[in-house]
Enzyme design. Structure first.
Site, short mmCIF file in Angstrom:
data_model
loop_
_atom_site.label_atom_id
_atom_site.label_comp_id
_atom_site.label_asym_id
_atom_site.label_seq_id
_atom_site.Cartn_x
_atom_site.Cartn_y
_atom_site.Cartn_z
N ASP A 90 10.66 -7.21 -0.99
CA ASP A 90 9.35 -7.80 -0.69
C ASP A 90 9.41 -9.27 -1.04
O ASP A 90 10.04 -9.67 -2.01
CB ASP A 90 8.23 -7.11 -1.50
CG ASP A 90 6.87 -7.20 -0.81
OD1 ASP A 90 6.54 -8.29 -0.32
OD2 ASP A 90 6.16 -6.17 -0.77
N CYS B 226 -13.94 -17.13 12.26
CA CYS B 226 -13.82 -15.72 11.89
C CYS B 226 -13.40 -15.67 10.43
O CYS B 226 -13.80 -16.53 9.64
CB CYS B 226 -12.85 -14.99 12.80
SG CYS B 226 -11.15 -15.62 12.74
N LYS C 113 5.61 -9.58 -6.13
CA LYS C 113 5.36 -8.14 -6.12
C LYS C 113 6.57 -7.35 -6.61
O LYS C 113 6.42 -6.33 -7.30
CB LYS C 113 5.00 -7.69 -4.70
CG LYS C 113 3.58 -8.05 -4.28
CD LYS C 113 3.26 -7.47 -2.91
CE LYS C 113 1.82 -7.77 -2.52
NZ LYS C 113 1.49 -7.20 -1.18
N GLY D 227 0.80 -1.21 0.00
CA GLY D 227 0.00 0.00 0.00
C GLY D 227 0.83 1.26 0.00
O GLY D 227 0.58 2.19 -0.77
N LEU E 31 -5.27 -5.03 -4.85
CA LEU E 31 -5.42 -4.06 -5.93
C LEU E 31 -6.31 -2.87 -5.57
O LEU E 31 -6.35 -1.89 -6.31
CB LEU E 31 -5.96 -4.76 -7.18
CG LEU E 31 -5.10 -5.93 -7.68
CD1 LEU E 31 -5.67 -6.52 -8.95
CD2 LEU E 31 -3.66 -5.49 -7.90
N GLN E 32 -6.99 -2.93 -4.45
CA GLN E 32 -7.81 -1.81 -3.99
C GLN E 32 -6.95 -0.63 -3.57
O GLN E 32 -7.41 0.51 -3.53
CB GLN E 32 -8.72 -2.31 -2.85
CG GLN E 32 -9.32 -1.24 -1.96
CD GLN E 32 -8.65 -1.20 -0.58
OE1 GLN E 32 -7.55 -1.74 -0.39
NE2 GLN E 32 -9.31 -0.57 0.37
N ARG E 33 -5.66 -0.86 -3.28
CA ARG E 33 -4.79 0.21 -2.79
C ARG E 33 -3.36 0.12 -3.33
O ARG E 33 -2.65 1.13 -3.34
CB ARG E 33 -4.74 0.19 -1.26
CG ARG E 33 -4.14 -1.07 -0.69
CD ARG E 33 -4.54 -1.36 0.74
NE ARG E 33 -3.98 -2.63 1.19
CZ ARG E 33 -4.49 -3.81 0.89
NH1 ARG E 33 -5.57 -3.89 0.14
NH2 ARG E 33 -3.94 -4.93 1.32
N CYS F 92 -4.25 -4.55 8.81
CA CYS F 92 -5.18 -3.99 7.84
C CYS F 92 -6.11 -5.07 7.30
O CYS F 92 -7.25 -4.79 6.92
CB CYS F 92 -4.42 -3.33 6.69
SG CYS F 92 -3.61 -1.76 7.15
N ASP G 81 4.16 -3.08 7.31
CA ASP G 81 2.89 -3.06 8.05
C ASP G 81 2.94 -3.89 9.32
O ASP G 81 1.90 -4.32 9.82
CB ASP G 81 1.75 -3.54 7.15
CG ASP G 81 1.95 -4.99 6.68
OD1 ASP G 81 3.01 -5.60 7.00
OD2 ASP G 81 1.05 -5.52 6.00
N ASN G 82 4.13 -4.14 9.85
CA ASN G 82 4.22 -4.93 11.08
C ASN G 82 5.35 -4.39 11.96
O ASN G 82 6.33 -3.82 11.47
CB ASN G 82 4.44 -6.42 10.76
CG ASN G 82 5.76 -6.67 10.07
OD1 ASN G 82 6.80 -6.84 10.71
ND2 ASN G 82 5.75 -6.69 8.73
#
Length: 390
Positions: free
Chosen positions: A69, A349, A93, A48, A78-80, A195, A137-138
């Site tokens: 990565d 969940c 990626k 992102g 792909l939304q972000r 996220c 992101d961690n």
């Protein structure tokens, strides 16, 4: 190269046209564009945050960009993650990002490191770059990037996002604070949702990533004010920016005058994450195939502990919604206890993490159950593909 020999750097005729809007800016000019061409930037993460920042660094004319990565492109990215495209789903990626950057600007060198950044390879990978941009992101990797930058004496351009909020700053620059000055200790494992669990507005990383790219360019140009010593906070929902002042911690264990951290450590252990997580002895797990059999046989209570809006997106027929938040607050405990009178309790969940936590809380109240391994995603993959993945 933050202090390059500008006489040895030449722009190609095509580059004069490409960067013309930079060249006519007095703050950039020919000398500044040469600085950008001579510079090297390592982008940790091509998700992102990494997507917009790498695109704008490439467009700006950064001469050498490194990409770290280990992940592959997923449809949910792909939304972000705008650097990737549909045709790259399932592919690395870093390869996707390299292809897009060179298509945007063929006058670059794009190095790819298809690996996770670890204590074993971070110093080797980062040492040849002028500055590092943290698009992770961690928490373990954030501390790893920070310590790597401090030990190597390199600026750390930081950004983070969650739901509708983001933050950005520059660490370890101009004698400013480092990440450990702001966050001396990591939060307990599981306290801050990812996220994937909490969601993120797709446009948000574009804003924060562009801010990171802007700071990187200004550091390379030199003499420009940066976010060093300032933490920029952004609320996309309220469309508000705030700024907090950051100070260097004189007792910081790595950037203070008497450091106790002089080498990279085990960051998983530091953040309280076991190397091989194991389910508690009292936690029983079952596969989605076993769940399907039990549902067909009857005498089973299936509890869905996701949030109501997730249940609306997709749910397993016959399940009852009791959000984890209600269970944590004690409000859902008696609901589950009452439902348990109708049969054996199974809990699920999205992927199996929140349901595992819910079962531990229920067990403390004397309610036993079985965790659905892989959650509703496994159900969609292996049992009913008509159930949407999200």
């Amino acid at each position: 190269m933050l202090n390059p020999d500008l006489d040895s750097i030449q722009l190609l005729p095509e580059e004069y046209e490409r960067y013309s809007r930079h060249l006519i800016l007095p703050e950039v000019g020919l000398a500044g564009q040469k600085r950008l061409k001579a510079a090297s930037v390592l982008c940790v993460g091509t998700g992102g945050l990494g997507s917009p920042l790498a695109l704008y660094l490439a467009a700006a004319g950064i001469g050498r960009i490194g990409l770290v990565d280990f992940d592959v492109v997923d449809a949910s990215n792909l939304q972000r993650q705008i650097i990737h495209g549909t045709s790259w789903i399932g592919k690395p990626k870093v390869a996707s990002a390299q292809h897009r950057l060179l298509e945007l600007n063929p006058f670059l060198q794009v190095d790819i490191h298809e690996t996770a950044l670890t204590s074993e390879n971070a110093l080797t990978i980062a040492q040849d770059y002028d500055l590092i941009i943290d698009g992770t992101d961690n928490f373990p990797t954030r501390y790893l990037v920070n310590d790597t930058c401090v030990l190597l004496g390199k600026p750390n351009v930081y950004g983070s996002i969650f739901r509708f909020e983001g933050q950005a700053t520059v660490f370890n620059h101009q004698e400013g604070p480092c990440y450990r000055c702001l966050y001396p200790e990591p939060p307990p494992p599981g306290l801050v949702p990812s996220c994937a669990e909490g969601g993120v507005l797709g446009i948000l990383p574009g804003v924060i990533g562009v801010i990171q790219a802007t700071e990187a360019v200004k550091i390379i140009l030199g003499d420009a004010p940066t976010l060093s010593g300032r933490l920029l906070l952004y609320d996309a929902w309220a469309m508000k920016f705030r700024e907090l002042k950051l100070r260097k911690n004189p007792e910081c264990p790595i950037c203070g005058p008497n450091p106790t951290i002089t080498a990279l450590i085990d960051y998983q252990e530091f953040c309280g994450i076991p190397a091989q997580p194991e389910a508690p002895p009292t936690l029983q797990e079952g596969t989605v195939q076993e769940l399907q059999q039990r549902l067909q046989q009857g005498n089973i209570v299936l509890i869905d502990v996701r949030n109501p809006h997730e249940y609306e997106i997709a749910h397993i027929p016959g399940s009852t919604l009791v959000p984890l938040g209600d269970i944590e607050q004690g409000l859902g405990i008696e609901n589950v206890r009452e439902l348990a009178q109708n049969g054996e309790v199974w809990v699920h969940c999205k992927s199996g993490m929140r349901s595992s936590k819910a079962l531990q809380l229920l067990a403390e109240k004397g309610i036993q159950g079985t965790n659905v391994k892989g959650g509703i995603l496994a159900w969609s993959d292996q049992i009913d593909p008509t159930v949407p993945r999200y």
